[in-house]
Design an enzyme around this catalytic site. Structure first.
Site, PDB file in Angstrom:
ATOM      1  N   ARG A  49      12.132  -0.107  -2.353  1.00  0.00           N
ATOM      2  CA  ARG A  49      11.449   0.835  -1.457  1.00  0.00           C
ATOM      3  C   ARG A  49      10.662   1.886  -2.227  1.00  0.00           C
ATOM      4  NH1 ARG A  49      13.577   0.711   3.753  1.00  0.00           N
ATOM      5  NH2 ARG A  49      13.035   2.873   4.128  1.00  0.00           N
ATOM      6  N   HIS A  53     -27.498  -0.741  -2.004  1.00  0.00           N
ATOM      7  CA  HIS A  53     -27.514   0.625  -1.455  1.00  0.00           C
ATOM      8  C   HIS A  53     -26.704   1.587  -2.326  1.00  0.00           C
ATOM      9  CE1 HIS A  53     -29.506  -0.953   2.032  1.00  0.00           C
ATOM     10  NE2 HIS A  53     -28.601  -1.917   2.072  1.00  0.00           N
ATOM     11  N   GLU A  83      -8.870  -6.088  -0.397  1.00  0.00           N
ATOM     12  CA  GLU A  83      -7.481  -6.390  -0.681  1.00  0.00           C
ATOM     13  C   GLU A  83      -7.291  -6.714  -2.173  1.00  0.00           C
ATOM     14  OE1 GLU A  83      -4.780  -5.932   0.693  1.00  0.00           O
ATOM     15  OE2 GLU A  83      -3.367  -7.352  -0.161  1.00  0.00           O
ATOM     16  N   ASN A  90      16.349  11.018   4.555  1.00  0.00           N
ATOM     17  CA  ASN A  90      15.035  10.413   4.379  1.00  0.00           C
ATOM     18  C   ASN A  90      14.122  11.045   5.426  1.00  0.00           C
ATOM     19  OD1 ASN A  90      12.790   8.773   4.062  1.00  0.00           O
ATOM     20  ND2 ASN A  90      13.716   6.994   5.069  1.00  0.00           N
ATOM     21  N   GLY A  91      12.940  11.485   5.022  1.00  0.00           N
ATOM     22  CA  GLY A  91      12.017  12.098   5.983  1.00  0.00           C
ATOM     23  C   GLY A  91      11.621  13.491   5.514  1.00  0.00           C
ATOM     24  N   GLU A  99      -2.998  -0.913  -7.386  1.00  0.00           N
ATOM     25  CA  GLU A  99      -1.591  -0.522  -7.278  1.00  0.00           C
ATOM     26  C   GLU A  99      -0.733  -1.148  -8.359  1.00  0.00           C
ATOM     27  OE1 GLU A  99       0.187  -1.570  -3.506  1.00  0.00           O
ATOM     28  OE2 GLU A  99      -0.896  -3.445  -3.425  1.00  0.00           O
ATOM     29  N   LYS A 110       7.715   1.209  -0.727  1.00  0.00           N
ATOM     30  CA  LYS A 110       7.479   0.006   0.073  1.00  0.00           C
ATOM     31  C   LYS A 110       7.160   0.356   1.523  1.00  0.00           C
ATOM     32  CE  LYS A 110       7.301  -4.392   0.996  1.00  0.00           C
ATOM     33  NZ  LYS A 110       6.052  -5.056   0.639  1.00  0.00           N
ATOM     34  N   TRP A 129      12.560   9.472  -2.982  1.00  0.00           N
ATOM     35  CA  TRP A 129      11.128   9.484  -3.287  1.00  0.00           C
ATOM     36  C   TRP A 129      10.689  10.914  -2.976  1.00  0.00           C
ATOM     37  CZ3 TRP A 129       6.262  10.290  -1.182  1.00  0.00           C
ATOM     38  CH2 TRP A 129       5.193   9.658  -1.839  1.00  0.00           C
ATOM     39  N   LYS A 143      -4.830  -4.528  -4.620  1.00  0.00           N
ATOM     40  CA  LYS A 143      -3.758  -5.134  -5.406  1.00  0.00           C
ATOM     41  C   LYS A 143      -3.880  -4.719  -6.871  1.00  0.00           C
ATOM     42  CE  LYS A 143      -1.134  -6.691  -2.737  1.00  0.00           C
ATOM     43  NZ  LYS A 143      -1.634  -6.106  -1.602  1.00  0.00           N
ATOM     44  N   CYS A 145      12.610   6.827   0.546  1.00  0.00           N
ATOM     45  CA  CYS A 145      14.036   7.007   0.260  1.00  0.00           C
ATOM     46  C   CYS A 145      14.887   5.876   0.823  1.00  0.00           C
ATOM     47  CB  CYS A 145      14.531   8.310   0.853  1.00  0.00           C
ATOM     48  SG  CYS A 145      13.619   9.725   0.295  1.00  0.00           S
TER      49      CYS A 145
HETATM   50  C1  F6R Z   1      -0.149  -2.772  -0.475  1.00  0.00           C
HETATM   51  C2  F6R Z   1       0.871  -2.403   0.457  1.00  0.00           C
HETATM   52  C3  F6R Z   1       0.633  -1.227   1.335  1.00  0.00           C
HETATM   53  C4  F6R Z   1       1.131  -1.511   2.756  1.00  0.00           C
HETATM   54  C5  F6R Z   1       0.992  -0.258   3.633  1.00  0.00           C
HETATM   55  C6  F6R Z   1       1.397  -0.535   5.066  1.00  0.00           C
HETATM   56  O1  F6R Z   1       0.222  -3.891  -1.227  1.00  0.00           O
HETATM   57  O2  F6R Z   1       1.898  -3.018   0.524  1.00  0.00           O
HETATM   58  O3  F6R Z   1      -0.706  -0.862   1.347  1.00  0.00           O
HETATM   59  O4  F6R Z   1       0.402  -2.571   3.275  1.00  0.00           O
HETATM   60  O5  F6R Z   1       1.780   0.768   3.111  1.00  0.00           O
HETATM   61  O6  F6R Z   1       2.716  -0.937   5.142  1.00  0.00           O
HETATM   62  P1  F6R Z   1       3.285  -1.613   6.452  1.00  0.00           P
HETATM   63  O7  F6R Z   1       2.603  -2.921   6.608  1.00  0.00           O
HETATM   64  O8  F6R Z   1       4.770  -1.770   6.201  1.00  0.00           O
HETATM   65  O9  F6R Z   1       2.984  -0.683   7.578  1.00  0.00           O
END
Ligand code: F6R
Length: 614
Positions: A27, A507, A484, A101-102, A491, A609, A75, A488, A2
């Site tokens: 966000r 395995h 990673e 938010n929360g 998502e 985010k 959100w 990417k 949020c």
């Molecule tokens: C993936 C991504 C998320 C963040 C994760 C942790 O591209 O951005 O997986 O890495 O939510 O976020 P932070 O680093 O803000 O704790």
């Protein structure tokens, strides 16, 4: 998650608030709403979906012009993302409005109590309960600030709350526990927001709010107290980037801009940390060298992409600093019984500094008396406040939901920490550490080189947009890079993507290989002969079973050419530093593939985010 904006000043509040919400869109959210206080009355508007829907509603029915207002992007947690559940929520009398938010964990009891007392709650949210509690407390006397204090003392869970009341038309009240909220200090106007991006176009002066604090925002000033009403120490700071950093600057997506900014972000994160004599200076870590020498174990906690940075850190710390290092998903950490002591150093990595799982892991570690070090990108966020020391990454604002430049700068930060510990403890100092520090300084130019050769990767990505699954393989630090790359792609392109340690292929995962399946393989440098040759065998094994091999290897590595359907070259660098160059093609690949599929690259579905709830 949020996004919250509050404003009081001399301008039309609606414009400031909606513009702020637009800057917080990154966000992640699924509905949006605003409230404006004008002529002693509250006007609210809210719509499910993106801001465009809210803007449409505001054009159809413009609210009266006022100079105090607030806005919210939601959100969904409690209740579906529809108009009814969107914030703000108002009380029975329509005189109090609240955004949140929360998660309020005891909302069911509060709601039941309110309904029993005759309140009519119209949404499925936990937030609405707060509007009605405030209604009762305002009636009980003492004004909105005092009412907020009394309500906060009854709430369990995490919350940032912002409220306004028709009875005090120059006042916006904010409260924060375990959820982000910053104050923007202007001239004759003040702002509240989930992060500074919302008000950076108006002021770069900000105030960090602490846990369990209440802020009273008026056009003429800001007062911060705790939930008991005691004055709080406030920390003012100047934001060191301007509004242009939070704009696309000619790129189609923020993500493309942020990928392109990586050489600079890496250089900025190194800046001022390497002395003329080649020694590292990390005084800001605020953990004395004497204590660092006593550390006998390091545990890294993080989530998502930051967790992958942690996995790479393990290799660097064990090799350079000679200390055992464990890496733990922050969300799992406090639900097992990690063995911690005052000689354990816990490093929490978080771009946002607001990820609830990471914060909870840090608190758990603090209870067990471990030393705490944060790696964080956002000044003024919660994580640095909760750690003994912090090493900031200087990636600048990362707006795209998918992390790119923050990841590369996290790698730089963990390399610096590993090398610094090696320097302090005297392990490997004089040769390898010195050489690595010199090489680190050359990494921005290497990352730049990778970026210059990305057109074939973009073409490849477009050609694969009809695929349903891509696998990623790596060894050593190439394994977290494979994870990673897969994250990417999941998502952004919403495709099935998995990363595996290449040694694990036989395995199980090799059963997935079928004719034409794209498999990306991250090849270690030739200098690591054993590792290198093992992965070349792995490429042959999957190719023999029909896989379409996409091989990322250092420039001039002819040994992989016969087995690569597509070969992507990256500059030669030592193995431990290789993730800085091998990750970049994977970011470009996922971004281009998602864009070819017509996806919203910057705001992928369902994602936020900063994940500020557990
Ligand atoms: C993936 C991504 C998320 C963040 C994760 C942790 O591209 O951005 O997986 O890495 O939510 O976020 P932070 O680093 O803000 O704790």
């Amino acid at each position: 998650m949020c996004g919250i904006v509050g404003y009081v000043g001399g301008r039309p509040a609606l414009d400031v608030v909606v513009e702020g919400l637009a800057r917080l869109e990154y966000r992640g959210y699924d509905s949006a709403g605003v409230a404006v206080l004008a002529d002693g009355k509250l006007a609210t508007a809210k719509r499910a979906g993106k801001l465009v829907n809210l803007r449409g509603a505001l054009e159809d029915e413009p609210p009266p012009e006022g100079t105090l207002g607030m806005g919210h992007t939601r959100w969904a947690t409690h209740g579906a993302p529809n108009d009814r559940n969107a914030h703000p929520h108002v009380d029975c009398t329509g005189s109090v409005a609240v955004i949140h938010n929360g998660i309020i964990e005891n909302f069911a009891e509060l709601r039941a109590e309110l309904e029993e007392n005759g309140h009519r709650l119209l949404s499925d949210t936990d937030t609405e309960a707060v509007a009605h509690l405030l209604e009762d407390e305002v009636k009980a006397g003492g004004g909105l600030v005092e009412a907020m204090r009394r309500v906060c003392r009854r709430l369990e869970g995490a919350f940032t709350l912002v409220a306004v009341h028709t009875g005090d038309p120059d006042l916006v009240v904010g409260a924060r526990r375990n959820s982000p909220l910053v104050v923007g200090v202007g001239e004759g106007e003040n702002f509240l927001a989930s992060d500074v991006a919302a008000f950076i176009a108006h002021t770069r002066n900000a105030i960090e709010l602490g846990q369990d604090q209440i802020v009273e925002l008026r056009a003429g000033g800001v007062t911060v107290t705790d939930f008991e009403g005691r004055p709080a120490d406030v920390k003012e700071y100047h934001v060191d980037w301007d509004v242009s950093a939070a704009e696309k600057g000619g790129f189609d997506y923020f993500m493309l801009k942020e990928i392109a900014e990586q050489p600079q972000a890496v250089a900025d994160t190194l800046l001022g940390r390497i002395g003329a004599d080649g020694r590292l200076h990390l005084d800001e870590m605020r953990i004395p060298d004497r204590e660092l020498r006593e550390v006998d174990k390091i545990i890294i906690v993080a989530c998502g992409t930051s967790y992958h940075a942690g996995l790479i850190a393990k290799y660097a710390i064990e090799h350079w600093a000679g200390l055992p290092c464990e890496v733990e998903l922050a969300s799992e950490f406090r639900y097992r019984d990690p063995i911690l002591s005052p000689s354990t150093l816990v490093i929490a990595i978080s771009q946002s500094g607001e990820t609830m799982d990471a914060l909870m892991a840090v608190r758990h570690a603090r209870e067990q008396k471990a030393k705490l070090l944060g790696i964080c990108n956002v000044n003024g966020s919660t994580l640095p406040r909760e750690c003994d020391g912090v090493l900031y990454t200087h990636a600048g604002p990362e707006i795209a939901v998918a992390s790119t430049k923050a990841f590369l700068t996290q790698l730089v930060a963990v390399y610096l920490i590993a090398l610094y510990i090696a320097q302090v403890r005297g392990t490997k100092w004089g040769d390898e550490v010195f050489a690595m520090v010199q090489l680190l300084e050359r990494m921005p130019e290497k990352v730049e080189k990778v970026l210059e050769t990305m057109e074939p990767v973009r073409e490849l990505a477009r050609s694969l947009s009809g695929e349903h699954c891509v696998l990623f393989l790596g060894r050593h630090v190439g394994f977290p890079v494979a994870l990673e790359g897969a994250l990417k792609l999941k998502e952004l392109a919403y495709m099935h993507a998995e990363g595996f340690a290449a040694g694990e292929l036989k395995h199980g995962p090799i059963a997935l290989i079928e004719e034409g399946l794209p498999v990306v393989v991250v090849v270690p440098p030739r200098a690591r002969e054993v590792l290198h040759d093992k992965i070349v065998s792995n490429i042959q094994e999957i190719r023999a079973r029909g896989a379409r091999t996409i091989v990322i290897a250092e420039d001039g590595d002819e040994s992989v050419e016969p087995y690569a359907d597509t070969l992507i070259g990256v500059p030669a660098v030592p193995t431990l530093l290789q993730p800085l160059v091998t990750t970049v093609p994977l970011q470009v690949f996922a971004c281009e593939l998602a864009s070819a599929k017509g996806h919203d690259v910057d705001q992928p579905r369902n994602l936020a985010k900063s994940v500020t709830v557990e």
